[in-house]
Design a protein around this motif. Structure first.
Motif, PDB file in Angstrom:
ATOM      1  N   MET A  89       6.626  -3.546  -5.039  1.00 22.87           N
ATOM      2  CA  MET A  89       5.827  -2.563  -4.310  1.00 22.87           C
ATOM      3  C   MET A  89       6.746  -1.608  -3.545  1.00 22.87           C
ATOM      4  O   MET A  89       6.537  -0.386  -3.516  1.00 22.87           O
ATOM      5  N   PHE A  90       7.781  -2.164  -2.918  1.00 25.66           N
ATOM      6  CA  PHE A  90       8.724  -1.338  -2.167  1.00 25.66           C
ATOM      7  C   PHE A  90       9.454  -0.364  -3.076  1.00 25.66           C
ATOM      8  O   PHE A  90       9.590   0.824  -2.757  1.00 25.66           O
ATOM      9  N   SER A 130       8.376   0.765  -5.984  1.00 26.10           N
ATOM     10  CA  SER A 130       7.443   1.797  -6.490  1.00 26.10           C
ATOM     11  C   SER A 130       7.106   2.824  -5.397  1.00 26.10           C
ATOM     12  O   SER A 130       6.860   3.996  -5.707  1.00 26.10           O
ATOM     13  N   LEU A 131       7.103   2.437  -4.142  1.00 30.82           N
ATOM     14  CA  LEU A 131       6.850   3.384  -3.042  1.00 30.82           C
ATOM     15  C   LEU A 131       8.068   4.319  -2.820  1.00 30.82           C
ATOM     16  O   LEU A 131       7.915   5.466  -2.465  1.00 30.82           O
ATOM     17  N   VAL A 132       9.241   3.765  -2.986  1.00 29.17           N
ATOM     18  CA  VAL A 132      10.454   4.533  -2.769  1.00 29.17           C
ATOM     19  C   VAL A 132      10.625   5.576  -3.879  1.00 29.17           C
ATOM     20  O   VAL A 132      11.088   6.681  -3.640  1.00 29.17           O
ATOM     21  N   LYS A 133      10.228   5.338  -5.068  1.00 33.47           N
ATOM     22  CA  LYS A 133      10.402   6.290  -6.163  1.00 33.47           C
ATOM     23  C   LYS A 133       9.499   7.439  -5.985  1.00 33.47           C
ATOM     24  O   LYS A 133       8.859   8.142  -5.815  1.00 33.47           O
TER      25      LYS A 133
END
Length: 123
Positions: A117-118, A120-123
């Motif tokens: 999740m982290f 995918s949020l950073v991308k």
């Protein structure tokens, strides 16, 4: 020995006692006139005593056998319970190990999900 066999055995003792009683009643018949009254009474007393002694001895032996069987049965029952308790304890240890493994796998899965999740949020 089954209950029926025990009952048959006790019935056998009663039959023997009945035979002794029949013998006693035959002795009481007047055709034993050659016996004096004293000797006849002594013979009857001996028959009565032997009849009661035989019944007591037979009952005592049966009770002893029943007690031994009961004690053996109790011993076997205790051994079976002990084995079942050991099996239960072993199963509980195995279950605890499996639960610890499942908890570790769940924590790893949660960490992987959080990392995904982290990322995918950073991308």
């Amino acid at each position: 020995m089954s209950e029926n066999k025990e009952i048959e055995k006790l019935t056998g003792y009663h039959r023997e006692a009945a035979k002794m009683a029949a013998f006693t009643s035959v002795v009481k018949q007047p055709d034993c006139s050659q016996l004096t009254e004293e000797r006849l009474k002594a013979l009857l007393d001996a028959c009565d005593h032997s009849k009661s002694s035989y019944a007591e001895e037979a009952a005592s032996e049966d009770l002893r056998e029943l007690r031994e069987k009961f004690e053996q049965s109790q011993k076997e029952h205790c051994e079976v319970l002990h084995k079942l308790q050991e099996q239960h304890d072993a199963e509980m240890r195995d279950q605890a190990k499996e639960n610890r493994f499942n908890r570790v796998c769940n924590v790893i899965a949660i960490l992987i999900a959080a990392a995904s999740m982290f990322i995918s949020l950073v991308k």
